[in-house]
Design a protein around this motif. Sequence first.
Motif, PDB file in Angstrom:
ATOM      1  N   VAL A  84      10.868  -9.950  -2.993  1.00 57.85           N
ATOM      2  CA  VAL A  84      10.892  -8.533  -2.651  1.00 57.85           C
ATOM      3  C   VAL A  84       9.544  -7.925  -3.018  1.00 57.85           C
ATOM      4  CG1 VAL A  84      12.042  -6.323  -3.059  1.00 57.85           C
ATOM      5  CG2 VAL A  84      13.368  -8.457  -3.059  1.00 57.85           C
ATOM      6  N   VAL A  85       8.934  -7.262  -2.045  1.00 58.12           N
ATOM      7  CA  VAL A  85       7.643  -6.615  -2.284  1.00 58.12           C
ATOM      8  C   VAL A  85       7.793  -5.119  -2.058  1.00 58.12           C
ATOM      9  CG1 VAL A  85       6.271  -8.638  -1.676  1.00 58.12           C
ATOM     10  CG2 VAL A  85       6.856  -6.991   0.087  1.00 58.12           C
ATOM     11  N   LYS A  86       6.955  -4.373  -2.719  1.00 55.72           N
ATOM     12  CA  LYS A  86       6.976  -2.919  -2.594  1.00 55.72           C
ATOM     13  C   LYS A  86       6.627  -2.511  -1.162  1.00 55.72           C
ATOM     14  CE  LYS A  86       5.427   0.971  -5.296  1.00 55.72           C
ATOM     15  NZ  LYS A  86       4.619   1.364  -6.439  1.00 55.72           N
ATOM     16  N   LYS A  87       7.312  -1.503  -0.654  1.00 48.71           N
ATOM     17  CA  LYS A  87       7.055  -1.017   0.698  1.00 48.71           C
ATOM     18  C   LYS A  87       5.570  -0.707   0.853  1.00 48.71           C
ATOM     19  CE  LYS A  87       8.669   2.244   4.123  1.00 48.71           C
ATOM     20  NZ  LYS A  87       9.623   3.282   4.451  1.00 48.71           N
ATOM     21  N   GLY A  88       4.993  -1.192   1.932  1.00 41.46           N
ATOM     22  CA  GLY A  88       3.582  -0.989   2.184  1.00 41.46           C
ATOM     23  C   GLY A  88       2.711  -2.126   1.680  1.00 41.46           C
TER      24      GLY A  88
END
Length: 111
Positions: A84-88
Amino acid sequence: MPYKNDLAKNRACNKVPRPTNPPLTSPSCDEYPFASTHEGLDKAGINFSVAWVEGPDNCSGGAKLVDWYQKNRILEGDPFWVDVVKKGSKPPPDVAQADPSEFDFAHCEDD
């Protein structure tokens, strides 16, 4: 396997009230782990999440997941990791990116 995951998802979703403020236009229950995996809700025990989201968003996410399986050649029974990566943020460079123009939304149905 996905059929059992869908049944488990529906049981879990029936316990979660649908948002009313504001109400969803086309409510659909989303789940994690993905219903398409062997680790879906049927096997998740208490380690899962469900939430009501807009139907088109849920369908779009499912189409992107199927595209990701295909682009990365994830076959039945293959292990994979969800990061999971931060939006953007940009995903790792070695992961094939989904091409929205190739998404097949024909499988979309309302929950």
